[in-house]
Design a protein around this motif. Structure first.
Motif, PDB file in Angstrom:
ATOM      1  N   ASP A 130      -7.372  -3.040   3.004  1.00 20.40           N
ATOM      2  CA  ASP A 130      -7.290  -1.583   2.891  1.00 20.40           C
ATOM      3  C   ASP A 130      -7.935  -0.875   4.083  1.00 20.40           C
ATOM      4  OD1 ASP A 130      -6.523   0.769   1.727  1.00 20.40           O
ATOM      5  OD2 ASP A 130      -8.221   0.877   0.352  1.00 20.40           O
ATOM      6  N   ASP A 146      -2.268  -1.491  -3.819  1.00 14.52           N
ATOM      7  CA  ASP A 146      -3.041  -0.358  -3.297  1.00 14.52           C
ATOM      8  C   ASP A 146      -2.298   0.959  -3.536  1.00 14.52           C
ATOM      9  OD1 ASP A 146      -4.858   1.200  -1.948  1.00 14.52           O
ATOM     10  OD2 ASP A 146      -4.178   0.604   0.044  1.00 14.52           O
ATOM     11  N   GLY A 148     -10.151  -2.673  -1.794  1.00 13.78           N
ATOM     12  CA  GLY A 148      -9.946  -1.226  -1.715  1.00 13.78           C
ATOM     13  C   GLY A 148     -11.147  -0.513  -1.124  1.00 13.78           C
ATOM     14  N   SER A 194       0.831  -1.207   0.000  1.00  9.63           N
ATOM     15  CA  SER A 194       0.000   0.000   0.000  1.00  9.63           C
ATOM     16  C   SER A 194       0.861   1.252   0.000  1.00  9.63           C
ATOM     17  CB  SER A 194      -0.912  -0.007   1.234  1.00  9.63           C
ATOM     18  OG  SER A 194      -1.754   1.123   1.251  1.00  9.63           O
TER      19      SER A 194
END
Length: 339
Positions: free
Chosen positions: A180, A313, A234, A83
């Motif tokens: 996420d 991400d 997400g 991420s």
């Protein structure tokens, strides 16, 4: 997953040839055999005869789209990046590094801080196994009031964003693969459970698919919890709404306060991961499509960037109009200018 193919060589065949010897008698001269009849010649093939199917050439295979040139690329100190979070106020990026398997409880995960132009500022702002820090396989990131929230398998950990010091943790009961994180304007923190685990055949479902919300007091409750969520991955907080994309399908949708899926929209391919806003449009990354798509809810999504294998991400740098992508499979973070 690496596939090995062993090819055995052909067995060797031995042939024996026996020769016979004749006597010493003088051979009798025989009359020569009659001449064979003439062989009719085959008619010539027509000049315009079509080629056979075997001789026809197969159509050329279409080449996969290639990624555009990156504005910058970082590889030093990057290990299984999952991420990227853009801190607009500080003009910097935070990158979560799993540094191993996504379910491994090994306490060697870490967070890298990059400048807005892609320079390494702090190679390990937060490092598992050091200074009493516990961090196994960090994934999603969120920033709220100087605290960095990090999803870590079944726990959301909190750290001081300046010093990297631990600030507590929040266990998410019955979760298996926290992914996420999204922070809403009102201070609520959302976290997705993709409901998978990594096994010998890749990711396998666990049935714990859910989206949770952590309120200002640190209490956790599910917004929605169902296999019908298709592997939430997400998250994007827009006003009071929480938008979700799915690792197990090609859906994006909005969850209402009762957990119902609204405004369900399909993207060209599935295996969705990153989720960001660019103006009034959405950006989503797809593992299956090796792409980042751009579009609006209820409308068609089109490729914005292609040729991105393992795009996880990502973050949108609104200051420079760049997408900053963690290349999960390539141990790199890359920035691409977009319009």
């Amino acid at each position: 997953m690496k596939l090995e193919l062993n090819i055995l060589g052909p067995a060797t065949l031995a042939f024996a040839l026996a020769a016979a010897c004749g006597g010493s008698q003088t051979p009798v001269e025989e009359a020569p055999p009659p001449a064979p009849p003439p062989v009719a010649e085959a008619p010539p093939a027509p000049v315009d005869a079509p080629p056979s199917a075997a001789a026809a050439e197969a159509p050329p295979k279409a080449e996969e789209p290639k990624a555009p040139a990156a504005a910058w690329r970082v590889t030093d100190g990057i290990s299984t990046p999952e991420s990227v979070l853009f801190d607009a106020a500080g003009d910097r990026f935070f990158v979560s590094n799993i540094n191993g398997g996504p379910n491994d409880v090994d306490n060697n995960g870490y967070i890298v801080e990059l400048s807005g132009d892609g320079k390494v500022v702090k190679p390990k702002l937060i490092e598992g196994g050091k200074d009493k820090i516990k961090l196994d396989a960090p994934k999603g990131l969120g920033l709220l009031n100087g605290v960095l929230y990090v999803s870590d398998i079944t726990v959301v950990r909190k750290f001081d964003v300046k010093t990297g010091a631990p600030k507590g943790e929040i266990a998410i009961k019955d979760s298996t693969f926290l992914n996420d994180i999204a922070v809403a304007a009102d201070g609520r923190v959302f976290v997705a459970d993709s409901g998978v685990k990594s096994g010998p055949k890749g990711f396998e479902p666990t049935g714990t698919d859910a989206v949770y919300v952590i309120d200002k007091a640190g209490k956790v409750k599910p917004v929605a919890k169902s296999k019908d969520l298709n592997g939430p991955n997400g998250l994007l907080a827009v006003g009071k709404d929480i938008w979700v994309n799915t690792f197990g399908s090609n859906e994006i949708y909005r969850l209402d306060d009762k957990g119902a899926k609204l405004d369900v929209t399909k993207t060209p391919t599935g295996g969705l991961d990153g989720f960001a806003a660019m103006g009034d449009a959405f950006l989503v990354s797809s593992w299956q499509g090796k792409a980042i798509y751009k579009g609006k809810a209820g409308l068609k999504f089109e490729p914005l960037l292609q040729g991105l294998d393992g795009a996880a991400d990502f973050a949108f740098d609104s200051k420079r109009s760049r997408v900053v992508v963690p290349r999960f499979l390539g141990n790199a973070v890359e920035a691409y200018d977009v319009k």
